[in-house]
Design a protein around this motif. Sequence first.
Motif, PDB file in Angstrom:
ATOM      1  N   GLU A  73       0.918  -1.388  -0.211  1.00  4.32           N
ATOM      2  CA  GLU A  73      -0.083   0.007   0.036  1.00  4.32           C
ATOM      3  C   GLU A  73       0.781   1.169   0.033  1.00  4.32           C
ATOM      4  OE1 GLU A  73      -3.726   0.002   2.491  1.00  4.32           O
ATOM      5  OE2 GLU A  73      -3.216  -1.773   2.898  1.00  4.32           O
ATOM      6  N   GLY A  74       2.014   1.111  -0.718  1.00  2.84           N
ATOM      7  CA  GLY A  74       3.042   2.311  -0.587  1.00  2.84           C
ATOM      8  C   GLY A  74       2.490   3.262  -1.549  1.00  2.84           C
ATOM      9  N   GLU A  75       3.441   4.121  -1.708  1.00  4.06           N
ATOM     10  CA  GLU A  75       3.178   5.321  -2.772  1.00  4.06           C
ATOM     11  C   GLU A  75       2.871   5.237  -4.113  1.00  4.06           C
ATOM     12  OE1 GLU A  75       6.004   8.911  -3.939  1.00  4.06           O
ATOM     13  OE2 GLU A  75       6.258   8.544  -1.877  1.00  4.06           O
ATOM     14  N   LYS A  76       3.536   4.027  -4.561  1.00  5.72           N
ATOM     15  CA  LYS A  76       3.232   3.668  -6.030  1.00  5.72           C
ATOM     16  C   LYS A  76       2.026   2.963  -6.249  1.00  5.72           C
ATOM     17  CE  LYS A  76       8.177   2.795  -7.421  1.00  5.72           C
ATOM     18  NZ  LYS A  76       9.199   1.986  -8.178  1.00  5.72           N
ATOM     19  N   VAL A  77       1.559   2.229  -5.288  1.00  7.86           N
ATOM     20  CA  VAL A  77       0.141   1.714  -5.398  1.00  7.86           C
ATOM     21  C   VAL A  77      -0.933   3.069  -5.279  1.00  7.86           C
ATOM     22  CG1 VAL A  77      -1.555   0.480  -4.285  1.00  7.86           C
ATOM     23  CG2 VAL A  77       0.914  -0.474  -4.621  1.00  7.86           C
ATOM     24  N   ALA A  78      -0.796   3.846  -4.378  1.00  9.46           N
ATOM     25  CA  ALA A  78      -1.469   5.027  -4.284  1.00  9.46           C
ATOM     26  C   ALA A  78      -1.674   5.830  -5.663  1.00  9.46           C
ATOM     27  CB  ALA A  78      -1.222   5.680  -3.014  1.00  9.46           C
ATOM     28  N   GLU A  79      -0.444   5.974  -6.029  1.00  6.84           N
ATOM     29  CA  GLU A  79      -0.293   6.756  -7.397  1.00  6.84           C
ATOM     30  C   GLU A  79      -1.087   6.028  -8.595  1.00  6.84           C
ATOM     31  OE1 GLU A  79       2.967   8.483 -10.531  1.00  6.84           O
ATOM     32  OE2 GLU A  79       3.671   7.220  -9.094  1.00  6.84           O
ATOM     33  N   ALA A  80      -0.722   4.917  -8.512  1.00  8.22           N
ATOM     34  CA  ALA A  80      -1.617   3.996  -9.448  1.00  8.22           C
ATOM     35  C   ALA A  80      -3.036   4.106  -9.432  1.00  8.22           C
ATOM     36  CB  ALA A  80      -1.136   2.597  -9.594  1.00  8.22           C
ATOM     37  N   GLU A  81      -3.486   4.016  -8.310  1.00  9.02           N
ATOM     38  CA  GLU A  81      -4.866   4.005  -7.732  1.00  9.02           C
ATOM     39  C   GLU A  81      -5.480   5.502  -8.244  1.00  9.02           C
ATOM     40  OE1 GLU A  81      -8.206   3.075  -4.524  1.00  9.02           O
ATOM     41  OE2 GLU A  81      -6.084   2.882  -3.878  1.00  9.02           O
ATOM     42  N   THR A  82      -4.823   6.528  -7.848  1.00  5.18           N
ATOM     43  CA  THR A  82      -4.982   8.075  -8.287  1.00  5.18           C
ATOM     44  C   THR A  82      -5.225   7.959  -9.835  1.00  5.18           C
ATOM     45  OG1 THR A  82      -4.154   8.946  -6.296  1.00  5.18           O
ATOM     46  CG2 THR A  82      -4.288  10.343  -8.115  1.00  5.18           C
ATOM     47  N   ILE A  83      -4.245   7.646 -10.457  1.00  6.63           N
ATOM     48  CA  ILE A  83      -4.462   7.497 -12.013  1.00  6.63           C
ATOM     49  C   ILE A  83      -5.471   6.664 -12.536  1.00  6.63           C
ATOM     50  CG2 ILE A  83      -3.156   6.784 -14.165  1.00  6.63           C
ATOM     51  CD1 ILE A  83      -0.496   7.512 -12.701  1.00  6.63           C
ATOM     52  N   LEU A  84      -5.737   5.728 -11.676  1.00  4.89           N
ATOM     53  CA  LEU A  84      -7.002   4.641 -12.387  1.00  4.89           C
ATOM     54  C   LEU A  84      -8.248   5.655 -12.066  1.00  4.89           C
ATOM     55  CD1 LEU A  84      -8.352   2.249 -13.607  1.00  4.89           C
ATOM     56  CD2 LEU A  84      -8.091   1.200 -11.161  1.00  4.89           C
ATOM     57  N   ARG A  85      -8.393   6.088 -11.091  1.00  2.52           N
ATOM     58  CA  ARG A  85      -9.595   6.886 -10.684  1.00  2.52           C
ATOM     59  C   ARG A  85      -9.720   8.365 -11.692  1.00  2.52           C
ATOM     60  NH1 ARG A  85     -12.083   5.412  -6.199  1.00  2.52           N
ATOM     61  NH2 ARG A  85     -10.859   4.208  -4.755  1.00  2.52           N
ATOM     62  N   GLU A  86      -8.607   8.901 -12.033  1.00  2.74           N
ATOM     63  CA  GLU A  86      -8.611   9.884 -13.054  1.00  2.74           C
ATOM     64  C   GLU A  86      -9.089   9.496 -14.400  1.00  2.74           C
ATOM     65  OE1 GLU A  86      -4.547  11.672 -12.681  1.00  2.74           O
ATOM     66  OE2 GLU A  86      -5.135  12.572 -10.873  1.00  2.74           O
ATOM     67  N   MET A  87      -8.563   8.548 -14.749  1.00  2.00           N
ATOM     68  CA  MET A  87      -8.971   7.946 -16.034  1.00  2.00           C
ATOM     69  C   MET A  87     -10.274   7.702 -16.253  1.00  2.00           C
ATOM     70  SD  MET A  87      -6.174   8.430 -17.801  1.00  2.00           S
ATOM     71  CE  MET A  87      -5.619   9.843 -16.922  1.00  2.00           C
ATOM     72  N   MET A  88     -10.801   7.174 -15.042  1.00  2.00           N
ATOM     73  CA  MET A  88     -12.313   6.738 -14.840  1.00  2.00           C
ATOM     74  C   MET A  88     -13.025   8.299 -14.856  1.00  2.00           C
ATOM     75  SD  MET A  88     -12.157   3.313 -12.832  1.00  2.00           S
ATOM     76  CE  MET A  88     -13.923   3.213 -12.527  1.00  2.00           C
ATOM     77  N   ASN A  89     -12.636   9.032 -14.676  1.00  4.41           N
ATOM     78  CA  ASN A  89     -13.346  10.436 -14.620  1.00  4.41           C
ATOM     79  C   ASN A  89     -14.197  10.315 -13.093  1.00  4.41           C
ATOM     80  OD1 ASN A  89     -12.526  11.855 -16.621  1.00  4.41           O
ATOM     81  ND2 ASN A  89     -13.617  10.788 -17.785  1.00  4.41           N
ATOM     82  N   GLU A  90     -13.394   9.767 -12.205  1.00  6.24           N
ATOM     83  CA  GLU A  90     -14.024   9.752 -10.638  1.00  6.24           C
ATOM     84  C   GLU A  90     -13.858  10.885  -9.913  1.00  6.24           C
ATOM     85  OE1 GLU A  90     -13.419   6.223  -8.271  1.00  6.24           O
ATOM     86  OE2 GLU A  90     -14.900   5.079  -9.621  1.00  6.24           O
TER      87      GLU A  90
END
Length: 90
Positions: A73-90
Amino acid sequence: MDVLLALLDAYEVTRDEGMLQEVLDVVSGHWNDLTSSPEAVKLLAYCYYYVEEEECMERAWKMVEELKEKGMEGEKVAEAETILREMMNE
């Protein structure tokens, strides 16, 4: 995988449709070879953004869950999750 991500970044600048299609073809051709990693989540998130294929999004979320279950659950996972949410327009 880093090369594919770099090519998608380059697409944002060049708008070279052929390059985008090549990346999408490579990802779809190696779909089952992707292992759960922050980079794979980002790659699938970007692919979802371009083609809006639900399977990309579902696979990316599954990877996020797998990474968290493994204790990543480190910084890289959080960044990837943020990008996923952004690409989904959440």
